[in-house]
Design an enzyme around this catalytic site. Structure first.
Site, PDB file in Angstrom:
ATOM      1  N   HIS A 213      -3.644  -1.984  -0.717  1.00  0.00           N
ATOM      2  CA  HIS A 213      -4.380  -0.898  -0.616  1.00  0.00           C
ATOM      3  C   HIS A 213      -4.690  -0.466  -2.732  1.00  0.00           C
ATOM      4  O   HIS A 213      -5.992  -0.063  -3.125  1.00  0.00           O
ATOM      5  CB  HIS A 213      -3.685   0.375  -0.650  1.00  0.00           C
ATOM      6  CG  HIS A 213      -4.035   1.926  -0.861  1.00  0.00           C
ATOM      7  ND1 HIS A 213      -3.890   2.622  -0.169  1.00  0.00           N
ATOM      8  CD2 HIS A 213      -3.519   2.314  -2.164  1.00  0.00           C
ATOM      9  CE1 HIS A 213      -4.281   3.803  -0.777  1.00  0.00           C
ATOM     10  NE2 HIS A 213      -4.009   3.668  -1.810  1.00  0.00           N
ATOM     11  N   GLU A 214      -4.018  -0.937  -3.131  1.00  0.00           N
ATOM     12  CA  GLU A 214      -4.056  -0.867  -4.795  1.00  0.00           C
ATOM     13  C   GLU A 214      -5.070  -1.831  -5.090  1.00  0.00           C
ATOM     14  O   GLU A 214      -5.190  -2.001  -6.201  1.00  0.00           O
ATOM     15  CB  GLU A 214      -2.455  -1.379  -5.493  1.00  0.00           C
ATOM     16  CG  GLU A 214      -1.338  -0.166  -5.182  1.00  0.00           C
ATOM     17  CD  GLU A 214      -1.963   0.763  -5.514  1.00  0.00           C
ATOM     18  OE1 GLU A 214      -2.689   1.272  -6.067  1.00  0.00           O
ATOM     19  OE2 GLU A 214      -1.125   2.122  -4.612  1.00  0.00           O
TER      20      GLU A 214
ATOM     21  N   GLU B 236     -10.028   7.161  -3.094  1.00  0.00           N
ATOM     22  CA  GLU B 236      -9.012   6.460  -2.302  1.00  0.00           C
ATOM     23  C   GLU B 236      -9.650   6.246  -1.028  1.00  0.00           C
ATOM     24  O   GLU B 236      -9.372   5.221  -0.503  1.00  0.00           O
ATOM     25  CB  GLU B 236      -8.252   8.012  -1.479  1.00  0.00           C
ATOM     26  CG  GLU B 236      -7.252   7.751  -2.380  1.00  0.00           C
ATOM     27  CD  GLU B 236      -5.840   7.122  -2.209  1.00  0.00           C
ATOM     28  OE1 GLU B 236      -6.165   7.197  -1.310  1.00  0.00           O
ATOM     29  OE2 GLU B 236      -5.585   7.250  -3.618  1.00  0.00           O
TER      30      GLU B 236
ATOM     31  N   HIS C  43      -8.341  -0.210  -4.983  1.00  0.00           N
ATOM     32  CA  HIS C  43      -8.172   0.923  -6.129  1.00  0.00           C
ATOM     33  C   HIS C  43      -9.012  -0.034  -7.625  1.00  0.00           C
ATOM     34  O   HIS C  43      -9.437   0.304  -8.253  1.00  0.00           O
ATOM     35  CB  HIS C  43      -7.205   1.747  -6.399  1.00  0.00           C
ATOM     36  CG  HIS C  43      -6.680   2.261  -5.927  1.00  0.00           C
ATOM     37  ND1 HIS C  43      -7.796   4.125  -5.502  1.00  0.00           N
ATOM     38  CD2 HIS C  43      -5.169   2.442  -5.264  1.00  0.00           C
ATOM     39  CE1 HIS C  43      -7.040   4.523  -4.350  1.00  0.00           C
ATOM     40  NE2 HIS C  43      -5.947   3.914  -4.562  1.00  0.00           N
TER      41      HIS C  43
HETATM   42 ZN    ZN Z   1      -3.957   5.026  -3.589  1.00  0.00          ZN
END
Ligand code: ZN
Length: 501
Positions: free
Chosen positions: A266-267, A296, A270
């Site tokens: 997830h990170e 997101e 980003h």
């Molecule tokens: Zn996030």
């Protein structure tokens, strides 16, 4: 560059330098700083924030901004400069409308409210937090009231601070669709939740090995260690100083293999966004992701759509098994894929699976909407919260810590933020449909080739930073406006297959 913009440049440069320093303290505070540093750091951060504002909000900049908004000046500006002016104008709109003493009082209130929330959550005592929440809401209503435009609702002002492209109308349509399609699906699946055994996930997993594997995963996805670092913190997050210095964190749980794996994916999503922003935008007001929702969408595209697919794990699953042979040698890839996609409605948003997640967001959205339209009183919030959890997820919290008190956001006045999470998931589905159209993405994943996907995102989303808004980006890349049908279809298709419905 126009003459007028040239005069503005030094103010912007100084503001960005101060902001970079402030961010670095924030990073340090959450990763490496010793416990006793906090009170002193917060003072430094307060002064830097103040200086940042003074660099941007002053008579000279105000005069230049006014001039740069004139038609004649606009003609001379590049797209990048226009975007910077638009952003600066928004900062003025947000801050100039609020009397400074009220803004200061509000910021002080959020500090004590944050502490009160912590204590209330620990003691499971909503009544303790309620008076602070009441005051926070009063301020937010007042501030929104200063900025509300004709025909606009106060809550929409707050929503607009996180994404100018989504108001109540758009969100109501989006969320009604989800409720109609996903709640019945979730009910069907909850009857079959015992079908998938993922007990392997809760065995003991050596943390040092987890760290090594997660670092490998991040690099596999394209995280550039010359432009970024990975540290540890209580809750994983991404912080960017600029596109050549992007920092992410992860957390490790000895008895939960998935937690760190999907946090780092997830990170990394980003981080890739920030790292791939064009160098012409570095350390400018638009040298960052365009909105929370778009950000997101990048993290969730990698975490859920790609990271939980069989194709993604095909070339690398053996590496995970080799890392933990005792625990994993009898777990087939097929069982692992079922395990990481298992859906079990729960009470805690941050632990929710991909399918039930949007319902947690809808509950918060509906409650926030009711708060700002005056339909519900602070004292009645736990009751409303619990009723909605029962209605949408079939569960009722047994106490307020796992109910109304679970998220920190409201304690520092962040209303209107939650929808970004669901918008992000929906955008990621829409983008992925396009990616599938233009490349054999499943073949690439099976070959362990992430590059074409990353390059597609870089060239169509990342490089633009905040020079285009969410809708413009989506329209330019997919030819369509935001369309939640892709998300609903994706969820239905995936989970019906997974559970053989
Ligand atoms: Zn996030």
């Amino acid at each position: 560059m126009s003459k007028t913009f040239e005069k503005l440049q030094p103010f912007l440069d100084k503001a960005m330098a101060i902001e970079t320093a402030r961010s670095l303290f924030e990073w340090d505070d959450q990763t490496m700083a010793p416990f006793e540093a906090a009170d002193y750091t917060s003072k430094v951060v307060g002064i830097l924030s103040d200086e940042y504002m003074k660099c941007l909000i002053n008579d000279d900049v105000r005069r230049l901004l006014k001039k740069l908004k004139e038609d004649k000046e606009q003609e001379e500006l590049t797209d990048k400069e226009k975007a910077i002016i638009k952003k600066l104008d928004k900062i003025y709109e947000q801050l100039e409308s609020i009397p400074p003493e009220e803004f200061k009082a509000f910021n002080e209130l959020t500090i004590v409210a944050g502490r009160a929330w912590n204590k209330a959550k620990k003691d499971n005592n909503y009544e303790y937090f309620a008076p602070y929440l009441k005051k926070i809401i009063e301020y937010k209503k007042k501030f929104a009231g200063y900025r509300v435009k004709k025909g606009q609702k106060p809550y929409e002002v707050l929503l607009g601070d996180f994404d100018e492209c989504f108001g109540i109308k758009e969100l109501d349509i989006f969320f009604d669709k989800i409720k109609k399609e996903i709640i019945p699906l979730l009910k069907q699946i909850s009857k079959k939740s015992d079908d998938i055994d993922k007990s392997y996930n809760f065995l003991t997993y050596d943390v040092e090995k987890q760290k090594k594997f997660c670092k490998y995963l991040s690099g596999y996805l394209g995280f550039d260690f010359n432009k970024g670092v990975i540290a540890e913190s209580a809750h994983p997050f991404t912080l960017n100083l600029h596109n050549h210095d992007v920092r992410i964190t992860n957390h490790f749980k000895e008895n939960n293999l998935e937690s760190a794996i999907f946090s780092v994916i997830h990170e990394t999503g980003h981080a890739l966004y920030e790292m791939n922003i064009d160098d012409s935008l570095t350390q400018t007001l638009v040298g960052t992701g365009t909105s929370m929702g778009m950000h997101e969408s990048q993290s969730r595209l990698f975490e859920n759509i790609i990271g939980r697919s069989e194709e993604f794990w095909t070339p690398i699953y053996s590496k995970l098994v080799e890392t933990y042979p005792e625990n994993m040698k009898n777990i087939s890839l097929e069982q692992f894929i079922k395990g990481i996609n298992k859906s079990e409605p729960g009470l805690i948003r941050t632990e929710a699976d991909e399918l039930s997640y949007p319902l947690h967001i809808i509950i918060r959205y509906e409650i926030e909407k009711a708060i700002f339209s005056g339909e519900v009183d602070v004292d009645n919030l736990p009751d409303l919260w619990n009723r909605k959890y029962q209605e949408y997820l079939g569960l009722t919290p047994t106490n307020d810590s796992e109910g109304i008190l679970q998220d920190i956001h409201w304690s520092f006045g962040e209303f209107g933020y939650f929808p970004s999470y669901a918008i992000g998931s929906a955008i990621s589905s829409q983008l992925y449909a396009k990616i599938k159209d233009v490349m054999p993405v499943n073949d690439y994943l099976k070959e362990g080739n992430i590059t074409p996907i990353r390059e597609f995102l870089r060239d169509n989303i990342h490089k633009y930073g905040a020079t285009k808004n969410t809708t413009q980006l989506l329209k330019d890349v997919t030819g369509e406006d935001f369309n939640a049908d892709y998300y609903v279809e994706y969820l239905k298709d995936k989970f019906e297959k997974l559970y053989g419905l």
